[in-house]
Design a protein around this motif. Structure first.
Motif, PDB file in Angstrom:
ATOM      1  N   ARG A  38      55.671  -1.481  -9.489  1.00 51.43           N
ATOM      2  CA  ARG A  38      54.406  -2.203  -9.289  1.00 51.43           C
ATOM      3  C   ARG A  38      54.571  -3.371  -8.331  1.00 51.43           C
ATOM      4  O   ARG A  38      55.694  -3.749  -7.991  1.00 51.43           O
ATOM      5  N   ILE A  39      53.432  -3.951  -7.974  1.00 48.89           N
ATOM      6  CA  ILE A  39      53.437  -5.166  -7.148  1.00 48.89           C
ATOM      7  C   ILE A  39      52.811  -6.276  -7.978  1.00 48.89           C
ATOM      8  O   ILE A  39      51.731  -6.096  -8.564  1.00 48.89           O
ATOM      9  N   ILE A  40      53.522  -7.390  -8.069  1.00 52.42           N
ATOM     10  CA  ILE A  40      53.060  -8.509  -8.898  1.00 52.42           C
ATOM     11  C   ILE A  40      53.059  -9.784  -8.048  1.00 52.42           C
ATOM     12  O   ILE A  40      53.519  -9.780  -6.901  1.00 52.42           O
ATOM     13  N   ALA A  41      52.554 -10.863  -8.639  1.00 52.97           N
ATOM     14  CA  ALA A  41      52.542 -12.152  -7.935  1.00 52.97           C
ATOM     15  C   ALA A  41      53.279 -13.193  -8.782  1.00 52.97           C
ATOM     16  O   ALA A  41      53.267 -13.131 -10.010  1.00 52.97           O
ATOM     17  N   VAL A  42      53.933 -14.133  -8.086  1.00 54.34           N
ATOM     18  CA  VAL A  42      54.571 -15.270  -8.780  1.00 54.34           C
ATOM     19  C   VAL A  42      54.094 -16.574  -8.134  1.00 54.34           C
ATOM     20  O   VAL A  42      53.708 -16.595  -6.962  1.00 54.34           O
ATOM     21  N   ARG A  43      54.125 -17.627  -8.936  1.00 58.53           N
ATOM     22  CA  ARG A  43      53.674 -18.937  -8.444  1.00 58.53           C
ATOM     23  C   ARG A  43      54.756 -19.572  -7.561  1.00 58.53           C
ATOM     24  O   ARG A  43      55.951 -19.283  -7.709  1.00 58.53           O
ATOM     25  N   ASP A  44      54.336 -20.486  -6.702  1.00 58.20           N
ATOM     26  CA  ASP A  44      55.281 -21.179  -5.823  1.00 58.20           C
ATOM     27  C   ASP A  44      56.392 -21.864  -6.616  1.00 58.20           C
ATOM     28  O   ASP A  44      57.557 -21.861  -6.207  1.00 58.20           O
ATOM     29  N   GLU A  45      56.061 -22.451  -7.774  1.00 53.40           N
ATOM     30  CA  GLU A  45      57.084 -23.136  -8.590  1.00 53.40           C
ATOM     31  C   GLU A  45      58.164 -22.152  -9.017  1.00 53.40           C
ATOM     32  O   GLU A  45      59.338 -22.500  -9.079  1.00 53.40           O
ATOM     33  N   GLU A  46      57.755 -20.930  -9.349  1.00 56.59           N
ATOM     34  CA  GLU A  46      58.745 -19.931  -9.788  1.00 56.59           C
ATOM     35  C   GLU A  46      59.653 -19.526  -8.616  1.00 56.59           C
ATOM     36  O   GLU A  46      60.848 -19.293  -8.786  1.00 56.59           O
ATOM     37  N   ILE A  47      59.065 -19.456  -7.435  1.00 58.42           N
ATOM     38  CA  ILE A  47      59.838 -19.096  -6.238  1.00 58.42           C
ATOM     39  C   ILE A  47      60.879 -20.180  -5.952  1.00 58.42           C
ATOM     40  O   ILE A  47      62.065 -19.894  -5.736  1.00 58.42           O
ATOM     41  N   LEU A  48      60.444 -21.433  -5.980  1.00 57.76           N
ATOM     42  CA  LEU A  48      61.367 -22.539  -5.657  1.00 57.76           C
ATOM     43  C   LEU A  48      62.433 -22.694  -6.733  1.00 57.76           C
ATOM     44  O   LEU A  48      63.591 -23.000  -6.437  1.00 57.76           O
ATOM     45  N   ARG A  49      62.033 -22.463  -7.985  1.00 58.29           N
ATOM     46  CA  ARG A  49      63.013 -22.555  -9.074  1.00 58.29           C
ATOM     47  C   ARG A  49      64.092 -21.485  -8.878  1.00 58.29           C
ATOM     48  O   ARG A  49      65.283 -21.738  -9.033  1.00 58.29           O
ATOM     49  N   MET A  50      63.678 -20.285  -8.497  1.00 62.58           N
ATOM     50  CA  MET A  50      64.650 -19.197  -8.300  1.00 62.58           C
ATOM     51  C   MET A  50      65.508 -19.447  -7.065  1.00 62.58           C
ATOM     52  O   MET A  50      66.710 -19.149  -7.072  1.00 62.58           O
ATOM     53  N   GLN A  51      64.923 -20.022  -6.030  1.00 62.82           N
ATOM     54  CA  GLN A  51      65.719 -20.353  -4.843  1.00 62.82           C
ATOM     55  C   GLN A  51      66.868 -21.279  -5.243  1.00 62.82           C
ATOM     56  O   GLN A  51      68.019 -21.077  -4.856  1.00 62.82           O
ATOM     57  N   ARG A  52      66.541 -22.276  -6.069  1.00 64.18           N
ATOM     58  CA  ARG A  52      67.550 -23.255  -6.504  1.00 64.18           C
ATOM     59  C   ARG A  52      68.573 -22.598  -7.425  1.00 64.18           C
ATOM     60  O   ARG A  52      69.772 -22.790  -7.298  1.00 64.18           O
ATOM     61  N   LEU A  53      68.075 -21.786  -8.373  1.00 67.15           N
ATOM     62  CA  LEU A  53      68.967 -21.150  -9.347  1.00 67.15           C
ATOM     63  C   LEU A  53      69.979 -20.238  -8.647  1.00 67.15           C
ATOM     64  O   LEU A  53      71.176 -20.257  -8.960  1.00 67.15           O
ATOM     65  N   LEU A  54      69.522 -19.463  -7.698  1.00 65.53           N
ATOM     66  CA  LEU A  54      70.409 -18.544  -6.976  1.00 65.53           C
ATOM     67  C   LEU A  54      71.462 -19.328  -6.187  1.00 65.53           C
ATOM     68  O   LEU A  54      72.650 -18.986  -6.202  1.00 65.53           O
ATOM     69  N   ALA A  55      71.021 -20.385  -5.529  1.00 57.70           N
ATOM     70  CA  ALA A  55      71.967 -21.191  -4.749  1.00 57.70           C
ATOM     71  C   ALA A  55      72.974 -21.874  -5.666  1.00 57.70           C
ATOM     72  O   ALA A  55      74.169 -21.923  -5.373  1.00 57.70           O
ATOM     73  N   GLN A  56      72.500 -22.369  -6.823  1.00 60.56           N
ATOM     74  CA  GLN A  56      73.354 -23.217  -7.644  1.00 60.56           C
ATOM     75  C   GLN A  56      74.118 -22.464  -8.725  1.00 60.56           C
ATOM     76  O   GLN A  56      75.019 -23.021  -9.335  1.00 60.56           O
ATOM     77  N   THR A  57      73.779 -21.190  -8.972  1.00 63.97           N
ATOM     78  CA  THR A  57      74.627 -20.411  -9.886  1.00 63.97           C
ATOM     79  C   THR A  57      75.522 -19.433  -9.133  1.00 63.97           C
ATOM     80  O   THR A  57      76.538 -18.998  -9.656  1.00 63.97           O
ATOM     81  N   GLU A  58      75.132 -19.062  -7.905  1.00 65.54           N
ATOM     82  CA  GLU A  58      75.890 -18.014  -7.208  1.00 65.54           C
ATOM     83  C   GLU A  58      76.322 -18.394  -5.796  1.00 65.54           C
ATOM     84  O   GLU A  58      77.024 -17.625  -5.143  1.00 65.54           O
ATOM     85  N   GLY A  59      75.881 -19.533  -5.296  1.00 64.49           N
ATOM     86  CA  GLY A  59      76.283 -19.925  -3.944  1.00 64.49           C
ATOM     87  C   GLY A  59      75.602 -19.125  -2.848  1.00 64.49           C
ATOM     88  O   GLY A  59      76.148 -18.973  -1.757  1.00 64.49           O
ATOM     89  N   ILE A  60      74.413 -18.608  -3.149  1.00 66.73           N
ATOM     90  CA  ILE A  60      73.674 -17.837  -2.141  1.00 66.73           C
ATOM     91  C   ILE A  60      72.356 -18.566  -1.863  1.00 66.73           C
ATOM     92  O   ILE A  60      71.479 -18.652  -2.736  1.00 66.73           O
ATOM     93  N   TRP A  61      72.249 -19.106  -0.660  1.00 67.59           N
ATOM     94  CA  TRP A  61      71.065 -19.900  -0.303  1.00 67.59           C
ATOM     95  C   TRP A  61      70.152 -19.055   0.572  1.00 67.59           C
ATOM     96  O   TRP A  61      70.569 -18.601   1.636  1.00 67.59           O
ATOM     97  N   ASP A  90      64.833 -22.494   6.728  1.00 64.62           N
ATOM     98  CA  ASP A  90      63.793 -23.423   6.273  1.00 64.62           C
ATOM     99  C   ASP A  90      64.402 -24.663   5.613  1.00 64.62           C
ATOM    100  O   ASP A  90      64.268 -24.868   4.404  1.00 64.62           O
ATOM    101  N   PRO A  91      65.072 -25.501   6.415  1.00 60.85           N
ATOM    102  CA  PRO A  91      65.758 -26.672   5.842  1.00 60.85           C
ATOM    103  C   PRO A  91      64.793 -27.715   5.275  1.00 60.85           C
ATOM    104  O   PRO A  91      65.153 -28.458   4.363  1.00 60.85           O
ATOM    105  N   ASP A  92      63.555 -27.751   5.776  1.00 60.39           N
ATOM    106  CA  ASP A  92      62.621 -28.803   5.331  1.00 60.39           C
ATOM    107  C   ASP A  92      62.277 -28.698   3.852  1.00 60.39           C
ATOM    108  O   ASP A  92      61.984 -29.698   3.207  1.00 60.39           O
ATOM    109  N   ILE A  93      62.290 -27.472   3.332  1.00 59.80           N
ATOM    110  CA  ILE A  93      62.013 -27.279   1.902  1.00 59.80           C
ATOM    111  C   ILE A  93      63.025 -28.065   1.066  1.00 59.80           C
ATOM    112  O   ILE A  93      62.686 -28.688   0.066  1.00 59.80           O
ATOM    113  N   ILE A  94      64.274 -28.050   1.499  1.00 57.09           N
ATOM    114  CA  ILE A  94      65.337 -28.712   0.730  1.00 57.09           C
ATOM    115  C   ILE A  94      65.232 -30.225   0.892  1.00 57.09           C
ATOM    116  O   ILE A  94      65.458 -30.987  -0.059  1.00 57.09           O
TER     117      ILE A  94
END
Ligand code: F0G
Length: 352
Positions: A262-285, A324-328
């Motif tokens: 299926r195709i679903i939608a997520v909120r911007d907060e969920e996207i940014l939270r996952m961006q941080r989680l992936l970078a900070q648990t796995e070292g993938i930015w 996209d460095p400005d996000i950080i």
């Protein structure tokens, strides 16, 4: 092993005309990285990998389709290529056109393209045009202009873009030995999900690799495929997928349905939270849009819609965080400033 681009590795499986003249930056062969720490955060007993497409030559998955589209355009004698873009397609088109000795024109929505992408397009020598409107307006313009003038369109409406992008599905099957149970990925103009599904289907017919279910993920403020109608003013922090009228929307919906996904939608907060989680648990930015697939997976697991235990899941991370460095720079955690003194440094370290 001699390094190869996707056309020399998989060209025999791609539907490209004989006049195609290869232009490559040795794209593809991106790593499929196991992410066990992140997997444990999301669910028990699931195997999770990231297909890290940000490691392509211009920092996004677009290079796979662009090598094919530019190679075809060059072989047919095109002198100029054009695309509309939220940024990554622009940088990729600019780089491959430069390598082919062709002119490149890119139309981008004014003020809504991340710094690393705009810089790339300019660095590779494209003529960059900022349109006072959205990506959808820009795409409309390039479709019209290519009807009137002999300029090659290299958006994913170009069928050779889809052919090239199928190679990511081939690589995943080659690395895992078969297709995963689920493939999660962001959806914008909907070319990539269309290409993955075509690639998985082709490989399955050829090698019986099985088929994944597709979880396509849009940003809530730019989710026409979830809402069932176009969005006139799409808005999301994930500017790469800030698209209200996806060119291949119907095909994307069909691919997701056919796959049992299926195709679903997520909120911007969920996207940014996952961006941080992936970078900070796995070292993938990765850039924000690229975290949407994983954010969607997390949301589906949390809602009890996807039973992850025992499943092999691949999340496609489409673009590099450096885009996209400005996000950080906007995050609360920023560098601290100290005088060059040992006691000041010690004070900070002991507080950590
Ligand atoms: N992720 C990133 C980083 C992207 O740049 C894009 C699309 C997508 C996901 C979505 O892929 O459009 O095939 O569904 N970027 C396009 C561009 C629109 O112009 O660079 P899609």
């Amino acid at each position: 092993m001699v390094p190869k681009g996707v056309l020399s590795r998989y060209g025999h499986l791609l539907n490209l005309p004989s006049h195609t003249q290869p232009v490559t930056l040795l794209e593809g062969a991106t790593p499929l990285i196991p992410v066990p720490r992140l997997a444990r955060e999301l669910a028990e007993g699931m195997e999770l990998w990231v297909k890290y497409e940000g490691l392509n030559p211009t920092g996004s998955f677009k290079d796979r389709g662009m090598t094919a589209a530019i190679s075809e355009a060059l072989g047919r004698g095109a002198k100029t290529v054009i695309c509309a873009s939220t940024g990554n397609t622009a940088a990729s088109a600019a780089a491959y056109a430069a390598r082919a000795g062709m002119k490149c024109i890119v139309l981008i929505p004014q003020g809504k393209v991340a710094a690393g992408k705009l810089a790339g397009a300019l660095a590779y020598g494209a003529q960059v045009i900022q349109v006072e409107g959205s990506f959808d307006d820009a795409l409309h313009l390039v479709m019209e202009i290519t009807r009137k003038h002999p300029i090659a369109l290299v958006n994913s409406l170009n069928p050779y873009r889809i052919e090239g992008q199928k190679t990511a599905a081939f690589e995943i099957c080659d690395d895992l030995g078969s297709a995963p149970d689920w493939l999660c990925l962001p959806v914008g103009n909907a070319g990539n999900i269309t290409a993955y599904w075509a690639g998985f289907r082709q490989y399955h017919e050829l090698k019986h690799t099985g088929l994944p279910r597709l979880l396509g993920v849009q940003a809530a403020g730019a989710a026409p495929l979830v809402l069932g109608h176009p969005v006139d003013r799409p808005e999301t922090v994930a500017t790469a997928i800030r698209i209200g009228r996806p060119a291949r929307g119907e095909e994307a919906l069909q691919a997701a349905a056919e796959s049992g996904g299926r195709i679903i939608a997520v909120r911007d907060e969920e996207i940014l939270r996952m961006q941080r989680l992936l970078a900070q648990t796995e070292g993938i930015w990765v850039e924000p849009a690229s975290a949407a697939g994983l954010a969607g997976l997390a949301a589906e697991i949390a809602a009890g819609h996807l039973r992850a235990r025992g499943q092999r899941i691949v999340a496609v991370c489409t673009g590099h965080g450096l885009k996209d460095p400005d996000i950080i720079r906007g995050l609360p955690a920023q560098p601290i400033v100290l005088p060059p003194r040992l006691d000041s440094l010690e004070e900070v370290i002991l507080r950590l």
